[in-house]
Enzyme design. Structure first.
Site: not given
Length: 905
Positions: A155-156, A159, A166
Site C-alpha cells: 500500500h505504501e 504511494h 488513498d
C-alpha cells in the site's frame, strides 16, 4: 501548552517526482537498490531486522500478484545505525544514507500513533519522499488493524513509487451518490459493511444505533462509523483497505469509484489507481512474467553506517583571484570546518588548478586545534588552469591513504572554472562509491559539474558574488545520519551593503529547542566593523570578543559559551570605513537536547532542470519531528545566474500547487524565469507573534486504521485508535527563524528578462465546495491567479448539472451559471458566490453537481475544477437511512476477545 518544533524544509520542483535521490531501479521486473534505514535513536533489536525481512518477503509476492505478475522486490539494503554494535555480517554502505532512504524506521514524535504513512506531496503520478514505519508497528501484532505488514508495505510502496493516493477520506467518510444513497468513501463500492454510532461502553456492554442524517448536509452525523464485513468477495482496492483478505488488486477503470470524495479522485482527475500505475515509467516497458510466482525471494544486505568522512576539493585556479572568490571560498570553508562538520568526523583537504595537491590527509575532528591545523592550509594564492578530474582523484587518494574507503565518503567540490574533461573520470567516480556535493561559484563554472552530484546522490549548489551563497551551501552539507544532535541549524545569513560610517541593526530569535554550539560570524570586504551583540538577558558582547584567525580572510567569530539564552538576540554593526562595504552576519547552532527535535531547515530540489515555459513547484515541509507546523511565514528566494532575485511566498492552503490544506507542506508555482543558466534557491521560515501551531492530526497517505469488522453477525472491535480531541489537535509553537539553501537548478529555453505574454493559464481550482442555503447554492473556492497562482484571473465559468458524469465528461455543454457579478480576487484569496439554480426544479433530495474554470487576460482557460456536490435536504423527524450492506439488528461485540452485548435502537 507550548511545544517546540522541528522545521524541516524540503524544497522541490515539479517536473520530475521525488526530492530524494533514490537509487531504486526496476530491472527485468525486479526492484533493486531499495534502502530501509533505521534511525540512530531506535534501540538495538535483532527482531526488528527479522521482521523487516519477513515484511519484504511477503510484500514481494503480494506486489507480484497485485501488478498482474509484472514486478517484485529483488534486493533490499537495510541500513543499521552506528549506535548499534558492529557485527561481522554488516557490510559498509556506499551511497546509502538515512536521509536518502526509501523507507525509514523511526519513533514518532510525542509517541503519537503508529500509522504507517508515506510522505507524499507531489502531483498525481509523482514519486513520494519516503515511507515511515515506527519500530512499534514492526515489532507488535497489528494484523486486525492494518492487515499484514507485507500488505501494508505494498500500500505504501504504491504511494512512494507510483504517486497514487488513498481511496478513503477521514475528513469526509461518507458521500451521497448519484443514486441518492449514502455511501462510505471507498473503492470499490463492492466492499460491504454497516454504519453505526457507538455509544459509551459501561459495565461490560456497549450500545449502538443506526446513523442519523445531519440536518445541514444530508450526510451521516460525524460520529457515524463504517464497519466492513470480514468476509468479502471484492478484490479491490489495495489503496482503500488492504487488510481485507479478499483484497488483492488495485481499482481499475471498470471498478473505480469516480464519485468518492478522496484524494485519488481529487489529485488524479477521477482516474483509477491502476490507470495511473500503468502510465508510470516502471510499466511503460514492463510486460507480465510467465511465472505464477516471483522467480526469486528478495535478498538482503545488512549495511552499518560508518563515521563521517569528508574531503574538501577546492579550486585555486587563476580565475579564483577575481571578485574575491578565493577569500569567500576560504571564509565558507572555515565556517564548515569549525561550525558544521560534527566532532568525530574525519576531514581532509585537496586543492587543485591544472594539477592537484593533498593539503591534509584525513584527520579526526576532536578539538579546536584540529580545526586550526586544517584551516591553516587553506590556499592563499590563485593561479593556473582547472582540472576537476585531477582534484577528484587526489581526493580519492587522500581518503584511501588514510586507511578509509571511498565508499560512503563525501567530497565537497567547489570550482569556478570551465573544464570540458569531467566526462573522463565519470566511470571512476561511479566505481568509487563516493558522494560528491558540487558548488558552482560564478557563471563560468563547468557545465558538466552537476553530473557528478547527480550520479552520486550529492547536493548541488550555485553561488554568485556575495559570501552568503557559499556559507548557505556549506551549512546545508550537514550530517546525513538522521541524528538530531549532529545537524547544524542555520538561524541567520544576511548580506548588508552599508555606506561609510553607518550602523545597521538586526535580531535573531533563539528558541528553546536549540542553543548548543552557537556561533555568530561577521565578514567584511574592506575593514573589520564595530560589532555589538546583546543576549535576551542583557549580556553584551563587543568587537574584541569576535576573534579573527591568522589567515586574514576578513572573518571574525564569537562562540557563545554553554547554551545560548532563549529569546531575541540583537546585533549592531558599524562600518568603520569611509567607503561602502559588504558586511555579512551568519548564525549557526545545534540542538539543545538529544530527545527533543530541534527547529531545523533542510532544503532540496527534486528537479534539477526546467525548460521554459514549464512551471516548477517549490515545496517546503515544516514539521516538528514528523508533525506538521502551521501558521508560519515561508518565503523562497530564487536567484538567477546574473544576480536577479525573485521572492515567492509559499502557501499551505490546499489550492493551486498545494495538495492538502494545513498539512505543513508549503508550496507555490515558480514561473518567473529571467534568462537561462543556473538558479539558486534559499528559504526563510519564520514564526512570529505566537501564530505558529503544531498539528497533532494524523498524516494523509497512510494505511487505514480499521475500527473493527463484522464477523458471523458480530462486530469485533479493534482497540480504539489514539485520537486527539479537537481542542488538543493543535499546540502553540514558540517564535523561531530558520534559513536554508535549497540547492540549484538549471533553466533552458527562457527568453531574456522583460515583459512577455502569458503562456500559462490560471491554476486548476481543487477546493471547490458547495452547499444549499434555502433555495440558493453557496460556492466557495480559493482564487487562482492570472498565471497559475500568481496575480488574479480575469473571469470564471461556472456550470451546473444534475448528472455527475455529464459534468465530468462534457463540461462545456452543461448549464451555464451567470457569473457577471463575480470579480476575481487576488490568487490565494477565498472566493464566495451564491446563485439560484435556475431553471431547475428544487425539491427534497435534489442533487446538483457544480464545477468551475478560470480565464486569464490572455484568454487562456484553466482545467475544470474538482466537482462539488450540493443536495437539497429537508430533515424528517428521527430521520435515519438504512446502513450499507448487511443490516444487523442484534449484534455481539467483542473487544480484545471479551464478549459484550450490543443492541441497536
Amino acid at each position: 501548552m507550548v511545544l517546540c518544533l522541528t522545521v524541516i524544509l524540503f524544497l522541490t520542483l515539479h517536473l520530475l517526482p521525488g526530492m530524494k535521490s533514490s537509487k531504486v531501479n526496476l530491472i527485468n521486473n525486479g526492484y533493486e537498490g531499495i534502502v530501509i534505514a533505521i534511525n540512530p535513536s531506535v534501540p538495538e533489536d535483532e527482531k526488528l531486522i527479522q521482521n523487516i525481512k519477513e515484511m519484504v518477503n511477503e510484500a514481494s509476492t503480494y506486489l507480484f500478484h497485485a501488478t498482474k505478475r509484472r514486478v517484485y522486490f529483488r534486493n533490499v539494503s537495510i541500513l543499521i545505525p552506528m549506535t548499534w554494535k558492529s557485527k561481522s555480517e554488516y557490510l559498509m554502505p556506499k551511497q546509502e544514507s538515512y536521509d536518502q532512504a526509501d523507507v525509514i524506521v523511526a519513533n514518532p514524535y510525542l509517541k503519537y500513533g503508529d500509522d504507517p504513512y508515506t510522505l507524499q506531496y507531489g502531483r498525481c503520478g509523482e514519486k513520494g519522499q519516503y515511507i515511515h514505519f515506527t519500530p512499534n508497528f514492526l515489532l507488535t501484532n497489528n494484523l486486525p488493524i492494518y492487515g499484514s505488514r507485507g500488505r501494508v508495505f505494498v500500500h505504501e510502496w504504491a504511494h512512494l513509487r507510483w504517486g497514487i493516493f488513498d481511496e478513503n477520506n477521514g475528513d469526509q467518510p461518507f458521500y451521497i451518490s448519484r443514486r441518492n444513497t449514502i455511501e462510505a468513501t471507498r473503492c470499490s463500492t463492492h466492499i460491504t459493511g454497516t454504519n453505526v454510532v457507538f455509544k459509551k461502553c459501561q459495565g461490560g456492554s456497549c450500545i449502538t444505533r443506526p446513523c442519523r442524517r445531519d440536518s445541514q448536509t444530508g450526510l451521516y452525523e460525524a460520529e457515524c462509523t463504517f464497519i466492513p464485513e470480514k468476509s468479502q468477495t471484492a478484490k479491490e482496492s489495495i489503496m482503500f483497505m488492504q487488510s481485507l483478505h479478499s483484497v488483492t488488486e488495485f481499482c481499475t477503470e471498470k471498478t473505480h469509484n469516480t464519485e468518492a470524495p478522496n484524494l485519488q479522485n481529487k489529485m488524479c482527475n477521477g482516474k483509477s489507481t491502476w490507470d495511473v500505475i500503468m502510465n508510470s515509467a516502471d510499466f511503460q516497458n514492463t510486460s507480465p512474467m510467465t511465472e505464477m510466482n516471483p522467480p526469486t525471494r528478495p535478498t538482503f544486505s545488512l549495511l552499518r553506517s560508518k563515521q563521517r568522512v569528508v574531503c574538501l576539493v577546492l579550486d585555486k585556479s587563476g580565475s579564483m583571484s577575481s571578485e574575491d572568490r578565493l577569500f569567500r571560498m576560504n571564509q565558507a570553508a572555515e565556517l564548515f570546518l569549525i561550525q558544521i562538520i560534527e566532532k568525530g568526523s574525519f576531514v581532509g583537504m585537496v586543492t587543485f588548478d591544472s594539477v592537484a595537491e593533498i593539503r591534509n590527509h584525513l584527520t579526526k575532528i576532536t578539538d579546536d586545534n584540529v580545526y586550526k591545523n586544517i584551516t591553516a592550509n587553506l590556499p592563499q594564492e590563485a593561479d593556473g588552469g582547472t582540472s576537476i578530474c585531477r582534484g577528484l582523484k587526489a581526493g580519492f587518494q587522500a581518503i584511501i591513504q588514510s586507511n578509509q574507503s571511498t565508499s560512503g565518503s563525501e567530497i565537497i567540490l567547489l570550482t569556478d572554472g570551465e573544464d570540458n574533461e569531467i566526462h573522463l573520470c565519470i566511470e571512476e567516480v561511479k566505481q568509487s562509491g563516493v558522494i560528491i556535493h558540487t558548488i558552482a561559484l560564478g557563471p563560468s563554472a563547468a557545465k558538466e559539474l552537476e553530473t557528478l552530484s547527480d550520479i552520486t546522490g550529492g547536493h548541488r549548489f550555485y553561488a554568485n558574488k556575495d559570501i552568503n551563497g557559499l556559507t548557505n551551501a556549506f551549512s546545508r552539507i550537514s550530517s546525513r545520519s538522521g541524528s538530531i544532535t549532529q545537524q547544524t541549524v542555520q538561524l541567520e545569513s544576511k548580506a548588508l551593503a552599508i555606506t561609510g560610517k553607518k550602523w545597521v541593526n538586526g535580531t535573531v530569535p533563539v528558541d528553546s529547542t536549540i542553543g548548543n554550539d552557537t556561533f555568530f560570524v561577521v565578514t567584511w570586504t574592506i575593514k573589520k566593523p564595530e560589532v555589538l551583540l546583546q543576549d535576551p538577558k542583557g549580556k553584551k558582547y563587543k568587537t574584541s570578543d569576535f576573534k579573527e584567525d591568522k589567515l586574514n580572510i576578513r572573518s571574525a567569530r564569537l562562540r557563545i559559551p554553554g547554551i545560548a539564552e532563549t529569546g531575541t538576540w540583537t546585533y549592531s554593526l558599524l562600518n568603520n570605513h569611509a567607503s561602502s562595504q559588504m558586511l555579512t552576519v551568519t548564525v549557526t547552532t545545534r540542538a539543545r537536547s538529544p530527545t527533543t527535535p530541534p527547529v531545523t531547515a533542510a532544503a532540496h530540489m527534486s528537479q534539477h532542470t526546467a525548460h521554459y515555459p514549464s512551471p516548477v513547484i517549490v515545496y517546503a515541509q515544516v514539521s516538528q519531528g514528523f508533525l506538521p507546523v502551521l501558521g508560519i511565514s515561508v518565503i523562497a528566494f530564487i536567484e538567477t545566474e546574473d544576480g536577479r532575485q525573485v521572492t515567492l511566498e509559499l502557501w499551505d492552503n490546499g489550492a493551486g500547487a498545494d495538495t492538502v490544506k494545513n498539512d505543513g507542506i508549503y508550496s507555490r508555482y515558480f514561473t518567473d524565469y529571467r534568462g537561462n543558466g543556473r538558479y539558486s534557491l534559499k528559504v526563510l521560515a519564520q514564526a512570529r507573534n505566537n501564530t505558529a501551531r503544531l498539528s497533532l492530526r494524523q498524516p494523509h497517505n497512510k494505511a487505514l486504521y480499521v475500527p473493527g469488522y463484522i464477523e458471523n453477525g458480530k462486530i469485533i472491535l479493534n482497540p480504539p485508535r489514539p485520537e486527539v480531541k479537537d481542542d488538543l489537535a493543535t499546540a502553540k509553537v514558540e517564535d523561531f527563524s530558520r534559513l536554508t539553501s535549497g540547492g540549484s537548478f538549471t533553466v533552458s529555453g527562457a527568453p531574456p528578462p522583460g515583459n512577455h505574454p502569458s503562456v500559462l493559464p490560471p491554476n486548476k481550482i481543487i477546493d471547490l465546495e458547495a452547499k444549499f442555503k434555502e433555495d440558493h447554492i453557496q460556492l466557495s473556492w480559493t482564487a487562482p491567479g492570472n498565471v497559475l497562482d500568481k496575480g488574479k484571473a480575469n473571469s470564471y465559468i461556472i456550470r451546473i448539472s444534475k448528472s455527475f458524469l455529464d459534468l465530468q465528461e462534457d463540461f462545456d455543454n452543461a448549464t451555464l451559471v451567470n457569473t457577471s457579478s463575480v470579480k476575481p480576487k487576488e490568487a490565494g484569496s477565498v472566493e464566495n458566490f451564491e446563485f439560484k439554480p435556475e431553471p431547475f426544479r428544487i425539491e427534497n433530495g435534489t442533487n446538483f453537481y457544480i464545477a468551475v474554470q478560470a480565464i486569464n487576460e490572455a484568454n487562456l482557460t484553466s482545467e475544470v475544477s474538482n466537482i462539488a456536490q450540493a443536495i437539497k435536504f429537508i430533515p424528517m423527524p428521527e430521520d435515519s437511512v438504512p446502513a450499507l450492506g448487511t443490516k444487523i439488528s442484534a449484534i455481539s461485540l467483542a473487544i480484545f476477545g471479551l464478549a459484550m452485548i450490543l443492541s441497536i435502537f
